[in-house]
Design a protein around this motif. Sequence first.
Motif, short mmCIF file in Angstrom:
data_model
loop_
_atom_site.label_atom_id
_atom_site.label_comp_id
_atom_site.label_asym_id
_atom_site.label_seq_id
_atom_site.Cartn_x
_atom_site.Cartn_y
_atom_site.Cartn_z
N ARG A 292 12.39 10.30 9.81
CA ARG A 292 13.44 11.36 9.90
C ARG A 292 13.59 12.13 11.19
NH1 ARG A 292 13.70 11.70 3.94
NH2 ARG A 292 12.65 13.00 4.34
N GLU A 293 11.52 12.99 11.95
CA GLU A 293 11.01 13.07 12.87
C GLU A 293 11.21 12.58 13.94
OE1 GLU A 293 7.91 14.84 12.15
OE2 GLU A 293 8.29 16.08 9.85
N ASN B 74 0.75 -0.88 0.05
CA ASN B 74 0.16 -0.09 0.09
C ASN B 74 0.84 1.29 0.29
OD1 ASN B 74 -2.48 1.32 -0.13
ND2 ASN B 74 -2.65 1.53 2.10
N PHE B 75 1.89 0.97 -1.15
CA PHE B 75 2.62 2.70 -1.11
C PHE B 75 2.35 2.79 -2.37
CE2 PHE B 75 4.62 1.50 3.36
CZ PHE B 75 5.06 2.66 3.74
N GLU B 76 2.67 4.34 -2.45
CA GLU B 76 2.94 4.88 -3.84
C GLU B 76 4.02 5.24 -3.24
OE1 GLU B 76 1.35 4.92 -6.71
OE2 GLU B 76 -0.30 3.91 -5.87
N PRO B 77 5.05 5.26 -4.94
CA PRO B 77 4.73 4.29 -5.90
C PRO B 77 5.13 2.95 -5.07
CG PRO B 77 7.62 5.13 -5.91
CD PRO B 77 6.56 5.53 -5.68
N THR C 91 -9.18 -0.93 1.28
CA THR C 91 -9.69 0.69 1.55
C THR C 91 -8.82 1.83 1.50
OG1 THR C 91 -10.80 0.11 3.21
CG2 THR C 91 -12.02 -1.17 1.51
N ALA C 92 -8.31 1.87 2.20
CA ALA C 92 -7.03 2.68 3.11
C ALA C 92 -5.93 3.55 1.67
CB ALA C 92 -6.07 2.12 4.23
N GLN C 93 -6.15 4.71 1.89
CA GLN C 93 -5.38 5.18 1.11
C GLN C 93 -4.03 4.88 0.85
OE1 GLN C 93 -6.46 7.78 -1.58
NE2 GLN C 93 -8.35 7.06 -0.50
N PRO C 94 -3.47 5.18 0.25
CA PRO C 94 -1.65 5.04 0.06
C PRO C 94 -0.62 5.37 0.88
CG PRO C 94 -2.42 5.37 -2.45
CD PRO C 94 -4.06 5.01 -1.31
N ARG C 95 0.27 5.13 1.52
CA ARG C 95 1.56 5.73 1.60
C ARG C 95 1.83 6.21 0.61
NH1 ARG C 95 2.20 1.61 6.72
NH2 ARG C 95 1.96 0.85 4.52
N TYR C 96 2.37 7.03 0.95
CA TYR C 96 3.53 7.55 0.20
C TYR C 96 5.03 8.50 0.79
CZ TYR C 96 -0.34 9.87 -2.45
OH TYR C 96 -1.20 9.29 -3.62
N ARG C 97 6.21 7.34 -0.18
CA ARG C 97 7.38 6.72 0.90
C ARG C 97 7.84 8.58 1.64
NH1 ARG C 97 8.39 1.79 -0.88
NH2 ARG C 97 7.54 0.95 -2.10
N GLU C 98 8.11 9.79 0.46
CA GLU C 98 8.75 10.56 0.84
C GLU C 98 8.22 10.59 2.26
OE1 GLU C 98 11.48 11.71 -0.40
OE2 GLU C 98 11.27 9.99 -1.60
N VAL C 99 6.90 11.37 2.31
CA VAL C 99 5.95 11.03 3.74
C VAL C 99 6.25 10.50 4.95
CG1 VAL C 99 3.82 11.36 4.61
CG2 VAL C 99 4.32 11.90 2.03
#
Length: 94
Positions: free
Chosen positions: A80-81, A10-13, A66-74
């Motif tokens: 990192r935080e 469930n990641f984009e890309p 049905t969850a929105q995909p997570r974005y790798r950069e986010v």
Amino acid sequence: MCRNIRTLFNFEPPATEAEIHDAALQFVRKLSGFSKPSQANAAVFEQAVEEVTLAARALIAGMVTTAQPRYREVEAAKARERSAARFARPHKAG
């Protein structure tokens, strides 16, 4: 060893073949206890990596959500935080 295995679903890309293979390699390393097998065990080690890669690919391809995909950069920025907060040096009172 396994701390390098990341969630791939469930990641984009979407996860690449290399990422799936690398996760399988880390998994087999953890199970076997070897980062590099001896010559006597190399063939069975590589076979295990390929079989785990196939299983992981089938798992990722077959799962639905049905969850929105997570974005790798986010997600990387969040990590990192968290790391910065965990390893921040406390300031000495003067």
